[in-house]
Motif scaffolding. Structure first.
Motif, PDB file in Angstrom:
ATOM      1  N   GLU A  27     -10.600  -4.224 -13.087  1.00 45.32           N
ATOM      2  CA  GLU A  27     -11.675  -3.338 -12.637  1.00 45.32           C
ATOM      3  C   GLU A  27     -12.675  -3.098 -13.758  1.00 45.32           C
ATOM      4  O   GLU A  27     -13.867  -2.996 -13.530  1.00 45.32           O
ATOM      5  CB  GLU A  27     -11.098  -2.007 -12.155  1.00 45.32           C
ATOM      6  CG  GLU A  27     -10.359  -2.093 -10.838  1.00 45.32           C
ATOM      7  CD  GLU A  27     -10.008  -0.733 -10.293  1.00 45.32           C
ATOM      8  OE1 GLU A  27     -10.427   0.268 -10.910  1.00 45.32           O
ATOM      9  OE2 GLU A  27      -9.318  -0.659  -9.270  1.00 45.32           O
ATOM     10  N   THR A  46     -15.361 -10.734  -1.174  1.00 49.51           N
ATOM     11  CA  THR A  46     -15.967  -9.859  -2.180  1.00 49.51           C
ATOM     12  C   THR A  46     -14.868  -9.192  -2.985  1.00 49.51           C
ATOM     13  O   THR A  46     -13.726  -9.090  -2.544  1.00 49.51           O
ATOM     14  CB  THR A  46     -16.850  -8.792  -1.519  1.00 49.51           C
ATOM     15  OG1 THR A  46     -16.043  -8.007  -0.633  1.00 49.51           O
ATOM     16  CG2 THR A  46     -17.981  -9.432  -0.730  1.00 49.51           C
ATOM     17  N   THR A  47     -15.240  -8.725  -4.162  1.00 51.21           N
ATOM     18  CA  THR A  47     -14.266  -8.069  -5.038  1.00 51.21           C
ATOM     19  C   THR A  47     -14.960  -7.031  -5.897  1.00 51.21           C
ATOM     20  O   THR A  47     -16.169  -7.139  -6.180  1.00 51.21           O
ATOM     21  CB  THR A  47     -13.569  -9.110  -5.943  1.00 51.21           C
ATOM     22  OG1 THR A  47     -12.619  -8.445  -6.763  1.00 51.21           O
ATOM     23  CG2 THR A  47     -14.561  -9.831  -6.838  1.00 51.21           C
ATOM     24  N   ASN A  48     -14.204  -6.015  -6.295  1.00 51.49           N
ATOM     25  CA  ASN A  48     -14.718  -5.031  -7.246  1.00 51.49           C
ATOM     26  C   ASN A  48     -14.135  -5.274  -8.635  1.00 51.49           C
ATOM     27  O   ASN A  48     -14.229  -4.413  -9.515  1.00 51.49           O
ATOM     28  CB  ASN A  48     -14.400  -3.600  -6.785  1.00 51.49           C
ATOM     29  CG  ASN A  48     -12.910  -3.371  -6.640  1.00 51.49           C
ATOM     30  OD1 ASN A  48     -12.119  -4.292  -6.799  1.00 51.49           O
ATOM     31  ND2 ASN A  48     -12.516  -2.152  -6.333  1.00 51.49           N
ATOM     32  N   GLU A  54     -23.248  -6.517 -15.023  1.00 52.46           N
ATOM     33  CA  GLU A  54     -23.236  -7.111 -13.693  1.00 52.46           C
ATOM     34  C   GLU A  54     -24.317  -8.182 -13.628  1.00 52.46           C
ATOM     35  O   GLU A  54     -25.357  -8.085 -14.299  1.00 52.46           O
ATOM     36  CB  GLU A  54     -23.456  -6.070 -12.600  1.00 52.46           C
ATOM     37  CG  GLU A  54     -22.309  -5.115 -12.392  1.00 52.46           C
ATOM     38  CD  GLU A  54     -21.082  -5.798 -11.825  1.00 52.46           C
ATOM     39  OE1 GLU A  54     -21.231  -6.922 -11.303  1.00 52.46           O
ATOM     40  OE2 GLU A  54     -19.994  -5.212 -11.932  1.00 52.46           O
ATOM     41  N   THR A  63     -24.118  -1.226  -9.353  1.00 49.96           N
ATOM     42  CA  THR A  63     -24.226  -2.100  -8.182  1.00 49.96           C
ATOM     43  C   THR A  63     -25.686  -2.417  -7.922  1.00 49.96           C
ATOM     44  O   THR A  63     -26.600  -1.812  -8.524  1.00 49.96           O
ATOM     45  CB  THR A  63     -23.634  -1.432  -6.934  1.00 49.96           C
ATOM     46  OG1 THR A  63     -24.297  -0.171  -6.711  1.00 49.96           O
ATOM     47  CG2 THR A  63     -22.140  -1.171  -7.104  1.00 49.96           C
ATOM     48  N   HIS A  67     -19.884   2.839 -12.663  1.00 49.13           N
ATOM     49  CA  HIS A  67     -19.994   1.650 -11.825  1.00 49.13           C
ATOM     50  C   HIS A  67     -21.471   1.332 -11.623  1.00 49.13           C
ATOM     51  O   HIS A  67     -22.276   2.242 -11.380  1.00 49.13           O
ATOM     52  CB  HIS A  67     -19.317   1.875 -10.479  1.00 49.13           C
ATOM     53  CG  HIS A  67     -17.834   1.877 -10.551  1.00 49.13           C
ATOM     54  ND1 HIS A  67     -17.024   2.241  -9.500  1.00 49.13           N
ATOM     55  CD2 HIS A  67     -16.994   1.541 -11.562  1.00 49.13           C
ATOM     56  CE1 HIS A  67     -15.773   2.149  -9.865  1.00 49.13           C
ATOM     57  NE2 HIS A  67     -15.714   1.737 -11.108  1.00 49.13           N
ATOM     58  N   GLU A 115      -8.980 -12.108  -4.332  1.00 49.67           N
ATOM     59  CA  GLU A 115      -9.221 -10.898  -3.539  1.00 49.67           C
ATOM     60  C   GLU A 115      -8.758 -11.175  -2.113  1.00 49.67           C
ATOM     61  O   GLU A 115      -8.072 -12.156  -1.851  1.00 49.67           O
ATOM     62  CB  GLU A 115     -10.719 -10.551  -3.612  1.00 49.67           C
ATOM     63  CG  GLU A 115     -11.128  -9.137  -3.259  1.00 49.67           C
ATOM     64  CD  GLU A 115     -10.241  -8.063  -3.791  1.00 49.67           C
ATOM     65  OE1 GLU A 115      -9.289  -7.736  -3.053  1.00 49.67           O
ATOM     66  OE2 GLU A 115     -10.443  -7.559  -4.904  1.00 49.67           O
ATOM     67  N   LYS A 126     -21.022  -1.580 -19.213  1.00 46.33           N
ATOM     68  CA  LYS A 126     -20.862  -2.309 -17.957  1.00 46.33           C
ATOM     69  C   LYS A 126     -21.871  -3.447 -17.891  1.00 46.33           C
ATOM     70  O   LYS A 126     -23.014  -3.316 -18.350  1.00 46.33           O
ATOM     71  CB  LYS A 126     -21.066  -1.383 -16.755  1.00 46.33           C
ATOM     72  CG  LYS A 126     -20.066  -0.253 -16.663  1.00 46.33           C
ATOM     73  CD  LYS A 126     -18.709  -0.757 -16.275  1.00 46.33           C
ATOM     74  CE  LYS A 126     -18.686  -1.167 -14.826  1.00 46.33           C
ATOM     75  NZ  LYS A 126     -17.337  -1.481 -14.353  1.00 46.33           N
ATOM     76  N   GLN A 182     -13.833  -7.537 -12.215  1.00 43.76           N
ATOM     77  CA  GLN A 182     -14.680  -8.290 -13.133  1.00 43.76           C
ATOM     78  C   GLN A 182     -13.868  -9.413 -13.767  1.00 43.76           C
ATOM     79  O   GLN A 182     -12.686  -9.257 -14.034  1.00 43.76           O
ATOM     80  CB  GLN A 182     -15.235  -7.385 -14.239  1.00 43.76           C
ATOM     81  CG  GLN A 182     -16.018  -6.180 -13.743  1.00 43.76           C
ATOM     82  CD  GLN A 182     -16.470  -5.308 -14.883  1.00 43.76           C
ATOM     83  OE1 GLN A 182     -16.713  -5.791 -15.989  1.00 43.76           O
ATOM     84  NE2 GLN A 182     -16.579  -4.015 -14.632  1.00 43.76           N
TER      85      GLN A 182
END
Length: 721
Positions: free
Chosen positions: A478, A465-467, A647, A542, A540, A452, A645, A469
């Motif tokens: 993404e 930081t990165t979005n 996380e 978070t 998404h 990133e 998803k 995966q």
């Protein structure tokens, strides 16, 4: 430059004055007819235009136009050529909408020659534009259907403000070759003199007399018939005597070429409407060398119509193209004071060959101009004297007087970039080094191993930081593709989503009444059967913080990002790892089993694009992976799969900077790291508590009814007494 560029215009005016005198003499002698009288009136002032204007422009259709006092021409595309000379402006009816060129090779190969119109150019641009001249460059590839090769032709058209002369220069880098037969380049304008085919004539240098223009036939002239007028210049011209307008092609004979060896194809020709709806005059040029020819638009002479063409050649075409000039100063390099503080130098600073003065040049601070342009210093200070100043770095400094002049400004300060924006703005004795410039970015590796970039803030690079995966195959995306499900032997449930086992694969059937604990509510539309289990909705997820502490609440947030339909409901199944408890769910609980909780979300009224939040708490430290999947129901009952998803969040202990102790006294209860009001003591914050719908208390109604009956009986007894 002191030149005589207006000499050509003055010569034209003088020639016209001489012509007027000659016509007045003819008028007195009775030799001037009606047409001659009209022409005399126009020469005397009616319809006369002033020489010197020149304009070039590109219109909305990308056509390049040129206009001066002699013509107005859509050079690149249009069907308009307005000739302004003579009695009045006339449109010479440019046929086929273009300026035409072709190249021929061979004895009788004219109809097989490479031929193309110049409006098929690959480049058309204005390369020179000033008050006196305009030059247009045209590039075209001439082709022939019989061969795949093409012939490149470069054409330059130069127009002048004070003349109807147009200079045409050409360059054919690789002309075709056919043995002993030379190639020939032909520029063609299919135009009709005066635009009306009446009272039209033509003449060529060496001809014994003028000829009626052959509007329906064609003639050519061999080299022996074309006699140079002066300096090897030959010409052919066409003109309309009624309109007093003429057009000529002028070239040096050495640059011309027989089109073919056949005597019927000479060095010049004139023709009517044989190959198209227009008349033309032509001179065949030799394309094997760079050459020049001229187009000349003129006002005819009342006595000898074509005389202005010969006057042009005899007077020298070069005097129009390059008007003579005179030196403004001499010799080159001579200097002179322009004023007390500026000097100028004699030299050649423009396109002509004459000398002129340069623009004024300052002698500089503390100097004056004396004598022959010499700059000398004037004492402005005494030795030892100092003066405040601004140094070259922009900081304040001091300059000292040496030999009557202040020296350079010196300073011990540095210009510092205190806010690390890349621009020094503060003067200090020492500067602190910025690691980076605010807004600068550099590549980095995020904690999950994905590449990133990180941005500089206050002179330091922030966290990486990165979005993206990190997917199972080691790539960063993404959205990671869902893994292929293992072979199945029986139907399965994920939350309340029903998966049917068929041919060893689990097929997502979505919500099915009576399956996986889902029961269709009678008052709502039944979800339609899922025909396509492809992913329709991206979500998404978070966290509100990256490293919550043990027993410290944190939020898991979900957003839908690409719903192109109107959603009604969503069912989200959340898989939580051990050691993580739910404080507050996404919405109404539909099922709770096997470490997974399924919630029903109402998405009516635009709520679908809101952020949906659940609050969690971890009772142990470590990495905790959260996974969400589900179904969205649209307004028509259609089911849409939500992309699964995952996380991970890291829970830290108190020694690692975790949460802090919070004490909440009744009626407050602790939720995460804050207190909230629980007025009914049901262990749910009032802000999250949904009040029950009021229930009807039938006992009250029964007691009230009995009381009313007793009162009526008492009233009846009293009335009887």
């Amino acid at each position: 430059m002191k030149n005589t560029k207006t000499n050509a215009a003055n010569a034209r005016i003088a020639a016209k004055n001489g012509q007027i005198k000659e016509e007045i003499k003819n008028l007195i002698l009775g030799k001037l007819g009606v047409i001659g009288i009209i022409g005399l009136l126009f020469m005397a002032g009616i319809g006369t235009v002033s020489a010197g204007s020149l304009n070039v422009w590109t219109d909305a259709q990308n056509h390049i136009w040129v206009e001066n006092d002699f013509l107005k021409w859509d050079v690149t595309h249009g069907d308009s050529m307005i000739v302004k000379t003579g009695v009045s402006s006339k449109n010479w009816r440019l046929w086929n909408d273009y300026f035409w060129a072709n190249i021929g090779v061979g004895k009788v190969d004219y109809y097989k020659s490479r031929v193309s119109s110049l409006n098929n150019f690959t480049v058309a641009e204005i390369i020179e534009n000033n008050e006196q001249t305009v030059t247009i460059y045209l590039q075209s590839n001439l082709s022939w259907s019989q061969t795949p090769d093409t012939v490149l032709v470069n054409t330059y058209l130069t127009f002048y403000a004070n003349s109807g002369l147009v200079k045409l220069s050409y360059d054919v880098p690789n002309p075709p070759n056919n043995g002993n037969n030379p190639p020939s380049l032909l520029y063609n304008l299919f135009i009709t003199p005066g635009g009306d085919k009446q009272n039209d004539f033509y003449y060529y240098s060496g001809s014994s007399a003028e000829h009626n223009f052959p509007h329906t036939s064609w003639s050519s002239f061999s080299a022996s018939k074309l006699v140079p007028v002066k300096d090897d210049y030959i010409y052919i011209t066409e003109y309309d005597k009624s309109a007093s307008q003429g057009f000529a092609l002028v070239s040096k004979k050495i640059q011309t070429q027989d089109f073919v060896t056949d005597i019927n194809y000479g060095r010049a020709s004139v023709g009517g409407e044989i190959y198209g709806s227009g008349d033309s005059i032509q001179i065949h040029m030799d394309p094997s060398i760079k050459g020049t020819m001229y187009l000349y638009f003129y006002e005819t002479n009342p006595t000898v119509a074509y005389k202005p063409v010969e006057d042009l050649i005899m007077g020298g075409i070069e005097n129009i193209i390059n008007p003579p000039c005179t030196n403004e100063c001499s010799p080159s390099g001579t200097k002179s004071c322009n004023d007390s503080t500026h000097y100028k130098t004699c030299g050649d600073y423009d396109s002509d060959d004459c000398l002129e003065w340069s623009n004024k040049v300052s002698c500089g601070s503390g100097k004056v101009c004396e004598g022959n342009g010499n700059c000398v210093s004037v004492p402005v200070c005494e030795s030892g004297q100092t003066q405040n100043c601004i140094a070259s770095n922009g900081c304040s400094g001091i300059k000292s007087c040496v030999n009557g002049q202040f020296g350079d400004c010196t300073t011990n300060l540095q210009k510092c970039d205190t806010n690390c924006d890349g621009t020094p703005e503060t003067c200090q004795e020492t500067c602190e080094l910025c690691i980076c410039t605010n807004g600068q970015t550099q590549s980095c590796t995020a904690p999950n191993g994905c590449e990133e970039s990180q941005t500089c803030v206050n002179g330091q690079f922030g966290d990486c930081t990165t979005n993206l995966q990190k997917c199972d195959d080691g790539t960063c995306k993404e959205t990671c593709p869902e893994p292929e499900p293992p072979g199945c032997t029986a139907d399965d449930c994920i939350g309340i989503t029903y998966f049917q086992c068929k041919n060893g694969k689990l097929l997502n059937k979505g919500l099915v009444d009576g399956k996986c604990g889902y029961t269709h509510e009678p008052n709502e539309p039944e979800p339609l059967p899922m025909e396509d289990a492809s992913v329709d909705v991206t979500m998404h997820i978070t966290f509100d913080r990256t490293k919550p502490g043990v027993d410290e609440s944190f939020e898991l947030r979900a957003n839908f990002v690409n719903m192109d339909f109107k959603p009604r409901k969503a069912y989200l199944t959340v898989f939580l790892p051990s050691g993580v408890d739910i404080l507050e769910g996404f919405g109404k609980v539909k099922s709770m089993a096997g470490g997974a909780a399924t919630y029903e979300l109402n998405l009516d009224g635009g709520a679908g694009m809101n952020t949906h939040t659940m609050r969690l708490k971890a009772n142990e430290e470590g990495k905790k992976a959260m996974q969400i999947s589900g179904i969205v129901i649209d307004e028509n009952g259609g089911q849409h799969v939500i992309q699964q998803k995952s996380e991970t969040i890291t829970v830290v202990g108190e020694t690692q900077g975790g949460g802090t102790e919070i004490t909440c006294n009744p009626p407050y209860i602790q939720v995460g790291n804050e207190c909230c009001v629980d007025s009914n003591y049901n262990k749910i914050c009032d802000r999250d508590d949904t009040p029950d719908e009021p229930k009807t208390n039938w006992l009250i109604y029964i007691i009230a009814g009995i009381g009313a009956l007793i009162i009526l009986l008492l009233i009846a007894v009293l009335v009887k007494r």
